[in-house]
Every structure is written in C-alpha cells, then in structure tokens.
Design an enzyme around this catalytic site. Sequence first.
Site, mmCIF file in Angstrom:
data_model
loop_
_atom_site.group_PDB
_atom_site.id
_atom_site.type_symbol
_atom_site.label_atom_id
_atom_site.label_comp_id
_atom_site.label_asym_id
_atom_site.label_seq_id
_atom_site.Cartn_x
_atom_site.Cartn_y
_atom_site.Cartn_z
ATOM 1 C CB THR A 1 -2.367 -8.746 -0.894
ATOM 2 O OG1 THR A 1 -1.790 -8.804 -2.215
ATOM 3 C CG2 THR A 1 -1.814 -9.882 -0.052
ATOM 4 C CB SER A 2 -5.613 -10.199 -5.296
ATOM 5 O OG SER A 2 -4.691 -9.334 -5.964
ATOM 6 C CG HIS B 1 3.976 -1.786 -4.771
ATOM 7 N ND1 HIS B 1 2.827 -2.539 -4.784
ATOM 8 C CD2 HIS B 1 4.979 -2.627 -5.119
ATOM 9 C CE1 HIS B 1 3.131 -3.783 -5.158
ATOM 10 N NE2 HIS B 1 4.427 -3.870 -5.347
ATOM 11 C CG ASN C 1 -1.890 -1.171 1.202
ATOM 12 O OD1 ASN C 1 -2.122 -1.775 0.149
ATOM 13 N ND2 ASN C 1 -2.411 -1.539 2.363
HETATM 14 N N1 APR Z 1 -10.543 -6.982 4.372
HETATM 15 C C1 APR Z 1 -9.569 -7.811 3.908
HETATM 16 N N2 APR Z 1 -9.352 -8.063 2.598
HETATM 17 C C2 APR Z 1 -10.164 -7.437 1.721
HETATM 18 C C3 APR Z 1 -11.201 -6.563 2.115
HETATM 19 C C4 APR Z 1 -11.364 -6.342 3.502
HETATM 20 N N3 APR Z 1 -12.329 -5.534 3.968
HETATM 21 N N4 APR Z 1 -11.821 -6.114 0.990
HETATM 22 C C5 APR Z 1 -11.187 -6.688 -0.048
HETATM 23 N N5 APR Z 1 -10.201 -7.493 0.380
HETATM 24 C C6 APR Z 1 -9.261 -8.311 -0.401
HETATM 25 C C7 APR Z 1 -9.749 -8.736 -1.763
HETATM 26 O O1 APR Z 1 -10.508 -9.941 -1.658
HETATM 27 C C8 APR Z 1 -8.441 -8.967 -2.487
HETATM 28 O O2 APR Z 1 -7.947 -10.274 -2.272
HETATM 29 O O3 APR Z 1 -8.130 -7.514 -0.645
HETATM 30 C C9 APR Z 1 -7.494 -7.958 -1.835
HETATM 31 C C10 APR Z 1 -7.221 -6.744 -2.699
HETATM 32 O O4 APR Z 1 -6.538 -7.186 -3.846
HETATM 33 P P1 APR Z 1 -6.054 -6.090 -4.899
HETATM 34 O O5 APR Z 1 -7.165 -5.129 -5.179
HETATM 35 O O6 APR Z 1 -5.426 -6.840 -6.030
HETATM 36 O O7 APR Z 1 -4.941 -5.246 -4.123
HETATM 37 P P2 APR Z 1 -3.435 -5.658 -3.891
HETATM 38 O O8 APR Z 1 -3.283 -7.146 -3.757
HETATM 39 O O9 APR Z 1 -2.931 -4.823 -2.771
HETATM 40 O O10 APR Z 1 -2.728 -5.182 -5.263
HETATM 41 C C11 APR Z 1 -1.329 -5.338 -5.318
HETATM 42 O O11 APR Z 1 -1.318 -4.174 -7.433
HETATM 43 O O12 APR Z 1 -2.017 -2.440 -8.735
HETATM 44 C C12 APR Z 1 -0.997 -2.890 -7.955
HETATM 45 O O13 APR Z 1 0.552 -1.532 -6.890
HETATM 46 C C13 APR Z 1 -0.763 -1.973 -6.813
HETATM 47 O O14 APR Z 1 -0.010 -2.514 -4.592
HETATM 48 C C14 APR Z 1 -0.962 -2.839 -5.600
HETATM 49 C C15 APR Z 1 -0.739 -4.219 -6.144
#
Ligand code: APR
Length: 229
Positions: free
Chosen positions: A172-173, A105, A88
């Site tokens: 995180t996904s 990042h 984040n």
């Molecule tokens: N609590 C916990 N997890 C949650 C919640 C919540 N309230 N709401 C959503 N999620 C989960 C989703 O199910 C998903 O698995 O958070 C994850 C978000 O995934 P992404 O949107 O892909 O975000 P992230 O994994 O941080 O992306 C990684 O991608 O675009 C780049 O640089 C950007 O740092 C980012 C990186």
Amino acid sequence: MKKKIIVLTGAGISAESGLQTFRGSNGLWNGYNIYEVASPQGWQKDPAMVLDFYNMRRREVAKAKPNLAHKVLVELEKKFEVIIITQNIDNLHEQAGSSHIIHLHGEIIKAQSTTNPELIYNIEFEDIEIGQTCELGSQLRPFIVWFGEAVPMIEKAVHKCADADILIVVGTSLQVYPAAGLIHEVPSVSKKYIIDPEAVHASPFKNIEYIKATATEGLPMLVNQLLHD
Ligand code: APR
C-alpha cells in the site's frame, strides 16, 4: 497467549496475482477519473458507467488466484493471532484461507441496496446491471466504499490495532485515509515492518523496518523469521 499481528494490505499484495494497483506506472487511476467511477457523484451522474467499471474489475478478480504472499499470511496463524486489515476489494485473502479479515473499502463479490445499506448480497462474480434491485425494489450498487463515503469498518480496525504486538504493512502506498492512519493506531512499542518494492513515505514512522521487496519475495522471508524467532 499468542502474540497479535496486524497485517495492513493494499493493492500491491494482489499485483502478483495479476490485479492492477491504483497508483504508479500502469495504475488503474491512470485510465479513469476517480470521481466518475468511484464516487457518489459519479453514481448519481452515470450509474451504468460505475456498474460497468466494477463489472470489469469483478471479472478480473474472478480470474485471479491468491499468490504466495496471501498464502504465507495463513502460515503465520500457526503461531500468532493474525488480523488482516485490507484496503483490497478482492477476495484473495479469503481464498488463501486467512481466518480474520477486515475489508475497509468493501468487497467486489457483494452488492448493496441503495436504500438500506444493511442489505448486502453475495453475488460472487456476477455482473450488476441497471434494473437489478434489492428486496425493497431499489437499484443494487457495488458493496464498495467510494471516495467521500464513510468507512464503516474503520472503528473496528482501530480497535483491533490498539493491542497489536507486530504490524506488517504490505502493498500500500499509504496515501488514502483513514486506512493509512492505522499505522499510528498500533502501540508505539510494537514492531513494525513495511514491505514494498518502492520506498513508501511513512516517514513519521519510528522503529520501522523497511523491506524493499515485492510481496512474494519479502513476506515469505519475514514470515519465516517470525515463525522461527
Ligand atoms: N509487491 C508489493 N507491493 C507492491 C507490488 C508488489 N508486487 N507492486 C506494487 N506494490 C506497491 C506499490 O509500490 C505501492 O506502494 O503497492 C502499493 C500500491 O499502492 P496503490 O496503488 O496506491 O494501492 P493502495 O495503497 O492499496 O490504494 C489504497 O486507494 O483508490 C483507493 O480504494 C482504493 O483501496 C485503494 C486505496
């Protein structure tokens, strides 16, 4: 000697603070072309559009506050050495009071010179505009790692994972590398947890405990368990 916990966080831990995640139903990337707003090519083509994109996100972060999930991670420090490795760019872990944070990042509250990447400036929640320059006279850019750019902090993050006793993955996904690869950098014998309301595909994972919950539901329960084990 305190046991060591690595916490790998993503956009999901800040979702309940009102900040959009990237993928999934109303993900940020549904509304933007990643390569126009978050890549060196996009910056070359239209720097003003890139600055506007991050100025908008910075204004959102300025309105956000740490949620219970960010706060309970600070509680863990009573009993453990806790290192937050976050994807984040918000500063909610800092606002909550975590002591050791690695931003893979970048950080939305900082700006960077476009000629010397070592020149980094704390701008808090101010916009960055075209014409604003570093001390060398070059245009300022957001202190963000764009797609296709190196991730300078990954070596430090890998090193910190090498002797972890526990890994907690939350929000995180696990779709973006090298960040997602960190789950393979902790010792195979370490205890691993993933907290996510959706089932994420970390299938190569062994001895992982999935907690199907939001961050503010799942983390307090897990932290309470770890503090009282
Ligand atoms: N609590 C916990 N997890 C949650 C919640 C919540 N309230 N709401 C959503 N999620 C989960 C989703 O199910 C998903 O698995 O958070 C994850 C978000 O995934 P992404 O949107 O892909 O975000 P992230 O994994 O941080 O992306 C990684 O991608 O675009 C780049 O640089 C950007 O740092 C980012 C990186």
